[in-house]
Design a protein around this motif. Structure first.
Motif, PDB file in Angstrom:
ATOM      1  N   ASP A  14       0.841  -1.191   0.000  1.00 24.33           N
ATOM      2  CA  ASP A  14       0.000   0.000   0.000  1.00 24.33           C
ATOM      3  C   ASP A  14       0.882   1.250   0.000  1.00 24.33           C
ATOM      4  OD1 ASP A  14       0.929   0.296   2.617  1.00 24.33           O
ATOM      5  OD2 ASP A  14      -0.937  -0.394   3.510  1.00 24.33           O
ATOM      6  N   HIS A  15       0.246   2.401   0.106  1.00 23.65           N
ATOM      7  CA  HIS A  15       0.961   3.683   0.016  1.00 23.65           C
ATOM      8  C   HIS A  15       2.057   3.801   1.074  1.00 23.65           C
ATOM      9  CE1 HIS A  15       1.639   7.965  -0.591  1.00 23.65           C
ATOM     10  NE2 HIS A  15       1.072   7.768  -1.772  1.00 23.65           N
ATOM     11  N   SER A  16       1.887   3.157   2.217  1.00 28.23           N
ATOM     12  CA  SER A  16       2.908   3.234   3.269  1.00 28.23           C
ATOM     13  C   SER A  16       4.204   2.525   2.860  1.00 28.23           C
ATOM     14  CB  SER A  16       2.384   2.632   4.580  1.00 28.23           C
ATOM     15  OG  SER A  16       2.273   1.223   4.484  1.00 28.23           O
ATOM     16  N   LYS A  17       4.150   1.665   1.869  1.00 26.11           N
ATOM     17  CA  LYS A  17       5.329   0.937   1.383  1.00 26.11           C
ATOM     18  C   LYS A  17       5.888   1.526   0.089  1.00 26.11           C
ATOM     19  CE  LYS A  17       5.356  -2.361   4.469  1.00 26.11           C
ATOM     20  NZ  LYS A  17       6.346  -2.315   5.530  1.00 26.11           N
ATOM     21  N   LYS A  18       5.322   2.633  -0.373  1.00 27.28           N
ATOM     22  CA  LYS A  18       5.712   3.206  -1.667  1.00 27.28           C
ATOM     23  C   LYS A  18       7.199   3.565  -1.719  1.00 27.28           C
ATOM     24  CE  LYS A  18       4.574   6.858  -4.932  1.00 27.28           C
ATOM     25  NZ  LYS A  18       3.748   8.051  -5.187  1.00 27.28           N
ATOM     26  N   ASP A  19       7.702   4.289  -0.740  1.00 31.49           N
ATOM     27  CA  ASP A  19       9.113   4.694  -0.754  1.00 31.49           C
ATOM     28  C   ASP A  19      10.036   3.477  -0.669  1.00 31.49           C
ATOM     29  OD1 ASP A  19       8.391   7.354  -0.961  1.00 31.49           O
ATOM     30  OD2 ASP A  19       8.661   7.772   1.171  1.00 31.49           O
ATOM     31  N   PHE A  55       0.036   3.238  -7.111  1.00 32.38           N
ATOM     32  CA  PHE A  55      -0.404   3.761  -5.817  1.00 32.38           C
ATOM     33  C   PHE A  55      -1.499   4.817  -5.946  1.00 32.38           C
ATOM     34  CE2 PHE A  55       3.808   2.075  -5.402  1.00 32.38           C
ATOM     35  CZ  PHE A  55       3.674   1.269  -4.293  1.00 32.38           C
TER      36      PHE A  55
END
Length: 163
Positions: A14-19, A55
Motif C-alpha cells: 500500500d501507500h505506506s510501502k511506496k518509498d 499507488f
C-alpha cells in the motif's frame, strides 16, 4: 541456503510501502540496465514512468511484496496491460527475488504463490539477452504450458494460464 519448503507470502504494497518499494525497484532497474541500456536520471534514479500509477488507484495495477520467514525477499508488479493486444487478465510488469534468496527454491515459491493468488490468463516479457531470466521462466512455467514468441526490442513474450 536450502529454503525449498519455506512458504512465501504475498503482501499488498500500500501507500505506506511506496518509498520502500521505489528504493528496491531502483536496485532491480540497475540490474536490468545491463540488458536494456537504461540510464539514470540526474538524481541517480532509473526512471519508471508507471510507478506512481500503482499507488494512485489506477484500475488493474497492483504492487506486492514477497515475504518469507518475516523477511521481504522480493516483489511483483502486475497490471492488466496486454503486450500483444490479446485479452489477458494479468501482465507481470516486474518480478524479482533478491539475489540472496535466488537459487534456494524461494523464487519458484514466490512465482507459484503469485499465480495461485491471481488465477487467469497471464503475460510476461523479458529480454532475450537476459539468460538468467530465460532459464528461470523456462523452469518455472513448464507446468503452465507457456506459449513463447519473440516480439519487438528483442524480447520474449510468454502467454500462459494459471488455474
Amino acid at each position: 541456503m536450502n529454503n525449498i519448503n519455506v512458504d512465501v507470502e504475498l503482501i499488498k504494497a500500500d501507500h505506506s510501502k511506496k518509498d520502500f518499494l521505489w528504493n528496491i525497484l531502483q536496485k532491480y532497474l540497475y540490474e536490468l540496465s545491463a540488458y536494456y541500456g537504461n540510464k539514470m536520471d540526474d538524481k541517480g534514479n532509473f526512471p519508471y514512468k508507471y510507478f506512481n500509477a500503482y499507488f494512485e488507484s489506477e484500475p488493474g495495477r497492483e504492487a506486492f511484496l514477497f515475504s518469507s520467514g518475516g523477511e521481504i525477499i522480493g516483489y511483483p508488479l502486475i497490471n492488466r496491460h496486454s503486450a500483444d493486444g490479446n485479452k489477458t487478465d494479468y501482465f507481470l510488469g516486474e518480478f524479482t527475488v533478491f539475489p540472496l534468496y535466488r537459487k534456494s527454491g524461494l523464487s519458484k515459491n514466490a512465482a507459484d504463490t503469485l499465480f495461485k493468488n491471481r488465477k487467469g490468463k497471464w503475460q510476461l516479457k523479458y529480454s532475450k539477452n537476459n539468460l538468467p531470466a530465460m532459464k528461470f521462466w523456462n523452469k518455472i512455467l513448464e507446468t503452465y504450458n507457456p506459449i513463447k514468441r519473440e516480439v519487438e526490442n528483442s524480447e520474449i513474450l510468454i502467454n500462459f494460464v494459471s488455474e
